[in-house]
Design an enzyme around this catalytic site. Structure first.
Site, short mmCIF file in Angstrom:
data_model
loop_
_atom_site.label_atom_id
_atom_site.label_comp_id
_atom_site.label_asym_id
_atom_site.label_seq_id
_atom_site.Cartn_x
_atom_site.Cartn_y
_atom_site.Cartn_z
N GLU B 49 3.78 -3.56 18.81
CA GLU B 49 2.58 -4.01 18.10
C GLU B 49 2.71 -5.49 17.81
OE1 GLU B 49 1.45 -2.05 14.49
OE2 GLU B 49 1.40 -0.10 15.46
N ASP B 60 -2.15 -5.80 3.73
CA ASP B 60 -0.75 -6.17 3.91
C ASP B 60 -0.07 -6.59 2.62
OD1 ASP B 60 -0.09 -5.87 6.74
OD2 ASP B 60 -1.75 -7.26 7.04
#
Lengths: 400, 267
Positions: B49, B60
């Site tokens: 990824e 995040d």
């Protein structure tokens, strides 16, 4: 009158929707269904009406600014006095609605973001009223320039988190509040302070703020016997503007004018005037962004307008042409702040000072006759220290 | 069948668990990412990824936020991320998934990005703020170009939502181990196991567990209840403070190798 927006997907035309991490999707479903069931019930409306009246001090006056009107030589200028609401701004209309709903949903904790601190103070006050713990996210730069509101929030029992990431202003305060919500979504309600965010927030916040427009429309009809030629409000996220605009949407002869932050030089917060569509904070709307889709840094003298996004319904009103959006820069707003204070004996917040400044510019062009309404969304006490600093050499006003 | 599905089926057939490391494109520069990709593959990654940096990464935690900021300061963009993939394809054969946020994708243009990503060698996208309800235009454009749009499920997803999301998913299901942001706490396999079983009742897609996977032991216990693990914050944190490019690559490779060994003991 067009069909009531948003549609079932939370869309205002091409704008709105739900662009959020998967964790929040069930919470937004739950919130939407609670709002449609509990929020529309007679009992809830009765309770909310009670608190708006007895706690927030509604209805607020629609005040004819006589000296300003005469001096400018244009239409009669009315001020919708949201500055007289408890805690000093229109924000309390929304926080009472949302916290009351959160309480009925069984939520145990309240969080909020704040820019100028007005929404933070209103949320802190409302959470105290209903006995719920409250935490507020605020950008480090805003903490510095709106110090009094930070102190007020703490006095009201809220915990204030300083946000030092990114722009250190409203945008990053919302980012941090969303991260908190993602983490504590089961127990916590996030009281978004403007008509921004994922569906159902833009609809719900507008509905809670629509009390401004409903009152103002009745008041102007009583005072003038007809509708105003224009309704003018400042737009950061755009909740005071949506709240007052929505009562006049079907009145085609009333111009709806949103005033954005023109800032200083090349840095501004004029999302609708200079932005392009995109996705920020959960909704498709106009944004200030670069060629790669990164969100731009903004600037405004008014912390509450210092934001690179805007509510999706405003984007829709711009697209359909029903509302127009103009800009006023820092210097003009600062000037209008002093002007209204001296002329009418009312200290406006720096945010609605932008709306006052636009009316000053336009009054003569509009000419005599008819009326305009300015949504005076908040009071200027929070800004007085900053204004003193700007107007006088620092050394003279700094106490030792 | 998509390339991701083909590779993950092969992993399952060999009774192994998939290992999916995450690095941010351009953190701190493109050359580092280009050096990392083959090293991660050689260290045992089945899929890689690559984070496309965004200025406002609301899903995040602090580690990936800081990583995105470093990348943006270095001038990384969506277009430059595709360049990294294109160049890396000379040495990297495993599927590559770009993970990011919706706005840069819209800005690039969904149809144009789908074409350019396919020609650069991208096999999948994960857009953390694009739930299936809003994803149809992107899903269609990506699928036309042979690219999977991977959706996420979380502990907060009720049963009927799992079915709805799974019906539109391809490639794999990204199961978020806890309600929260990336890297905020350690994933707990007992919580994850029950959720993965609920998901498996409703889809035959492989389920990869991400958020809070930090150590080989934990990777092993999580993989025992799922089909593989995704490791981002812990990998990036390990490289923080290592001064040289070579040092960062070696550190990352060693960590991924240790995860690989942990997973292979699980099988």
């Amino acid at each position: 009158m067009p069909a009531k927006l948003p549609d079932h997907r939370g869309r205002f035309g091409a704008f709105g929707g739900r662009y959020v991490p998967e964790t929040l999707m069930p919470a937004l479903d739950e919130l939407e269904s609670a709002y449609r069931k509990i929020g529309q019930s007679g009992g809830f409306k009765k309770d909310l009406g009670y608190y708006l009246r007895e706690f927030a001090g509604r209805p607020t006056p629609l005040y004819l600014a006589r000296r300003m009107s005469e001096e400018l030589g244009g239409p009669r200028i009315y001020l919708k006095r949201e500055d007289l609401c408890h805690t000093g701004a229109h924000k309390i209309n929304n926080t009472l609605g949302q916290v009351l709903l959160a309480k009925r949903m069984g939520k145990k904790r309240i969080i909020a973001e704040t820019g100028a601190g007005q929404h933070g103070v209103a949320t802190a006050s409302t959470a105290a009223l209903f006995g719920l713990p409250c935490e507020v996210y605020m950008g480090a730069d805003d903490i510095r320039r709106q110090e009094i509101n930070v102190f007020r929030m703490r006095l009201l029992g809220a915990k204030v988190h300083e946000v030092t990431t990114g722009s250190r202003t409203l945008k990053d305060a919302i980012n941090e509040a969303m991260r908190d919500w993602v983490t504590n979504v089961r127990t916590t309600h996030y009281v978004i302070g403007s008509v921004v965010g994922p569906h159902p927030f833009p609809m719900m916040v507008r509905d809670f703020q629509s009390v401004i427009g409903k009152e103002a429309r009745g008041q102007i009809l009583k005072a003038e016997g007809r509708l105003p030629r224009a309704v003018v409000a400042c737009v950061g996220g755009g909740s005071n503007a949506m709240g007052i605009f929505c009562a006049f949407l079907a009145d085609g002869r009333t111009d709806l004018i949103g005033v954005e932050a023109g800032g200083k030089g090349l840095r501004h917060g004029a999302t609708l005037a200079h932005g392009t569509p995109g996705v920020l904070h959960g909704a498709m709307s106009y944004l200030l962004q670069d060629a790669d889709g990164q969100i731009s840094e903004t600037h405004s003298i008014a912390a509450g307008l210092d934001y690179p996004g805007v509510g999706p319904e405003h984007s829709h009103l711009k697209a359909t042409g029903r509302a127009t959006y103009v800009t006023v820069n820092d210097a003009e707003a600062l000037d209008a702040f002093q002007y209204l204070s001296r002329t009418e004996g009312i200290l406006p917040a720096m945010e609605p000072s932008h709306a006052v400044a636009h009316v000053r510019k336009m009054a003569r062009r509009w000419g005599k006759g008819g009326a305009v309404i300015i949504c005076l969304s908040g009071r200027g006490d929070k800004d007085s220290a900053m204004v003193a600093d700007l107007l006088q050499p620092r050394a003279q006003v700094k106490p030792q | 069948m998509s390339e991701i599905s083909r590779v993950l089926e092969d992993v399952a057939r060999r009774r192994r668990k998939a290992l999916i490391p995450f690095v941010t494109a351009g953190d701190p520069d493109a050359a580092t990412t280009e050096a990392l990709l083959p090293a991660l593959q050689d260290a045992g990654a089945d899929v890689i990824e690559i984070g496309v940096p965004f200025s406002d990464p609301v899903a995040d935690g602090v580690v990936i936020q800081a990583s995105s900021q470093r990348a943006l300061r270095g001038g990384m963009t969506t277009a430059k991320t595709l360049d990294i993939v294109r160049r890396a394809r000379r040495r990297v054969s495993c599927p590559i998934v770009l993970m990011g946020y919706t706005n840069p994708v819209l800005r690039y243009g969904v149809d144009r990005l789908a074409r350019d990503a396919a020609s650069a060698g991208v096999n999948g996208f994960i857009l953390v703020d694009l739930p299936p309800e809003e994803a149809e235009p992107a899903r269609r454009a990506l699928r036309q170009n042979g690219i999977d749009l991977i959706f996420l499920l979380t502990p907060a997803s009720p049963g009927e939502r799992i079915a709805r999301v799974a019906a539109r998913a391809s490639g794999f299901i990204y199961y978020v181990a806890y309600t929260g942001v990336t890297g905020a706490r350690a994933a707990v396999h007992s919580e994850v196991g029950a959720s993965v079983r609920r998901i498996r009742k409703r889809t035959r897609l492989p389920v990869m567990v991400g958020f809070g996977v930090r150590t080989p032991e934990q990777a092993r216990s999580l993989a025992a209840v799922a089909d593989g693990v995704i490791v981002g914050s812990a990998l990036i944190r390990g490289m923080e403070g290592v001064a040289s490019r070579g040092g960062r690559v070696r550190k990352a490779a060693a960590f991924v190798e240790s995860l690989r060994r942990g997973l292979d003991r699980a099988a």
